[in-house]
Write an enzyme that holds these catalytic residues in place. Sequence first.
Site, mmCIF file in Angstrom:
data_model
loop_
_atom_site.group_PDB
_atom_site.id
_atom_site.type_symbol
_atom_site.label_atom_id
_atom_site.label_comp_id
_atom_site.label_asym_id
_atom_site.label_seq_id
_atom_site.Cartn_x
_atom_site.Cartn_y
_atom_site.Cartn_z
ATOM 1 C CB SER A 38 1.505 6.842 5.752
ATOM 2 O OG SER A 38 2.574 6.324 6.406
ATOM 3 C CE LYS B 110 2.531 1.500 0.811
ATOM 4 N NZ LYS B 110 3.051 2.264 -0.331
ATOM 5 C CD GLU C 134 4.895 -3.270 -5.388
ATOM 6 O OE1 GLU C 134 4.242 -4.069 -5.987
ATOM 7 O OE2 GLU C 134 4.596 -2.285 -4.664
HETATM 8 C C1 LIG Z 1 2.733 2.798 6.185
HETATM 9 C C2 LIG Z 1 3.584 3.217 5.106
HETATM 10 N N1 LIG Z 1 3.692 4.587 4.862
HETATM 11 C C3 LIG Z 1 4.544 4.869 3.899
HETATM 12 C C4 LIG Z 1 4.952 3.675 2.868
HETATM 13 C C5 LIG Z 1 5.787 4.178 1.816
HETATM 14 O O1 LIG Z 1 5.070 4.336 0.318
HETATM 15 P P1 LIG Z 1 4.556 5.519 -0.160
HETATM 16 O O2 LIG Z 1 5.612 6.704 -0.344
HETATM 17 O O3 LIG Z 1 4.215 5.100 -1.472
HETATM 18 O O4 LIG Z 1 3.536 6.005 0.555
HETATM 19 C C6 LIG Z 1 4.730 2.481 3.180
HETATM 20 C C7 LIG Z 1 5.261 1.674 2.422
HETATM 21 O O5 LIG Z 1 5.214 0.360 2.419
HETATM 22 C C8 LIG Z 1 3.939 2.315 4.526
HETATM 23 O O6 LIG Z 1 3.674 1.040 4.585
#
Ligand SMILES: Cc1ncc(COP(=O)(O)O)c(C=O)c1O
Lengths: 433, 267
Positions: free
Chosen positions: A384, A93, A115
């Site tokens: 992620s 993020k 948000e």
């Molecule tokens: C670690 C992590 N991965 C994935 C997501 C999902 O969001 P996005 O689909 O935009 O990657 C989030 C959302 O809060 C997150 O914190």
Amino acid sequence: MARPQLRPDANGYFGPYGGRYVPETLMAPLDELAKAYDRWSRKRSFRNELRDLLTHYAGRPTPLYHAKRLTEHFGGAQIYLKREDLLHTGAHKLNNAIGQALLAKMMGKRRVIAETGAGQHGVASATAAALLGLECVVYMGVEDTVRQRLNVDRMELLGATVAPVDSGSRTLKDAINEALRDWVTNVRDTHYILGSVLGPDPYPRMVRDFHRVIGDEARRQLKKQAGTVSPDVAIACVGGGSNAIGLFTAFIDDRRVKLVGVEAGGSGEALGEHAARFGKGGSLGVLHGTRTLVLQDEEGQIAGTHSVSAGLDYPAIGPEHALLADEGRIEYTRASDTEAIAAFDLLARIEGILPALESAHALAYAGKVAPLLSKRRLILVNLSGRGDKDVESVQNWRAKEREQADAEDSTAVAEVTVHPAARKWGKSQEEAG
Amino acid sequence: MSAISEVFERCRREKRAAFIPFLTAGDPDLETTAALMQAMADGGADLIELGVPFSDPIADGPVIQRASTRALAGGTTLSGILRLVARHRDRLGVPILLFSYFNPIHNRGLESFAEQAAASGVDGLLCVDLPPDESAHQEYIPVMRRYGLDTVFLLAPTSTKDRIRRVAEYSTGFVYYVSRTGITGDQGALPDELVKEVRRLRRKLTQPLAVGFGINTPEQAASIARAADGVVVGSALVKLIEEKTGDDDLLSAVKQRVKELAEGLRR
Ligand SMILES: Cc1ncc(COP(=O)(O)O)c(C=O)c1O
């Protein structure tokens, strides 16, 4: 940051998806934002400053890690993890939050709002605001402030105000509603740092551009570490879709790479039990400024969602994903709560990495395909985020499971330490081998 | 001339601004909504804005959010609202403008919605999150025209010259000016420059201009009526309905409040 792509069109549409469905008050500010983004993102000075911050402050490039024990466990394709969990603040993020906060500063805004669901985007925004001297308010559903308590404390320590949102489903969707209400009210001095490839144009393309560094790096790293730029499969979890688009954009034109997005399968198939917008669940709708696939009832009211991971618990999908699905370029599947928890456990125990529950959905799918592929194949998974924020959620899950097991049969307790879904993986490995 | 245009024409002749109350359909239930609309008409409403409840009302403050939640919890649907209008529109004698978020309309399908709305006696539609730019409009405008429904669009303090021109091009019946950057509901005093801004805008439009958002008292309504062709009061009335629901004097209290608000609109 690489140059913006041709998509979307001049009106912010990815095929039939996208656009700007917002109250009139926000139309001129969105125009202004789009113009500012187009101007600054082309400037060398802006790009250099962003690159500098991402490198020396945030810790890019993040490592690409060949997870050998995980690979061995499944006995199939080689699994590589793109370690966005090692980025400063613990998730992808921050790429977007720093980019947008820098842009807000260039635009002369003194205040940013955001948000958050899992709290990662909130922490990233609070961090970027602290770094750049901006006031920051983060909206978060009450349910999420409970299950992601650690991140609430972090945001507050970073000097941000966390505003709990007690309306609707009290999760990410309602936090976005409240952030939009704030923005409509304070639009003159405030920039809204939207945290995924959602919302009205220019957000879906801007957030994508800030995140595409993930895939660009992974390609270079694969070349060096694995001798190819093209994995056989690239996998990412999909909430709004930002980490997925961030990973996939570099591979979209490389047809050798199969791209798979993993949605939250939650606890069941019925509306309200999951957050899977593809398949039979979602239909064309308009939510939060964009026309896309939405989970809704037959009257066009937005449906409730459920996922064990707060970051995937959202009823709409980024408009570019909707188009890429139509085109067949990205395949979407789902992982259930149970599968995600099992993947969380497995990675913790055999690789020493606590993944975010969101990312665990991507890992769960990797565990399904790896055993089916030969050892010469290569799977790239976007890790992620890190799972510190989820420790309590996982413990609660365990406790609930133990209670259930106790209720069913007091002798079953001992077996619960190895999760049933993890055993299932063991089995599919045998079948494959 | 549409029924909505006629209202403004009549008000112009009578040298007053039109009074336009808002209420959320189905709060607390549809039968009460019908009685409330009648009370509003009896109290002096010239045109009624009937809100279609939506699960995610991003342009609304807490008062209308709560009303939407109550209406949805009671099972209110778009079809139910249209049936209600069909039963009461003639007797009511004042035009009805539906005020909705776009998704419930989009979900129904524009053609099917417009057909049913027109057959029910709805006079026009205002979608708060559908600006005139959206390409869905290329369909929206002709479909609505085909069924004789007015399309009202919003202007806001942030609207640029280009945007004013665009709204002027697509709006029929009237143009709705949002008094300040913000959501519906009481946020204290109205901006000082509001009357001046309304005068300035009015010169650029051929349609009548109504003003809404944050207008609560007869004094505020009267001061805006000096410059505008119409005054919209929403949250103040929805709040009264919330407070009086279940009381015997709900209808008389709403009628009385509408009367007080409408009285001061003579120029
Ligand atoms: C670690 C992590 N991965 C994935 C997501 C999902 O969001 P996005 O689909 O935009 O990657 C989030 C959302 O809060 C997150 O914190």
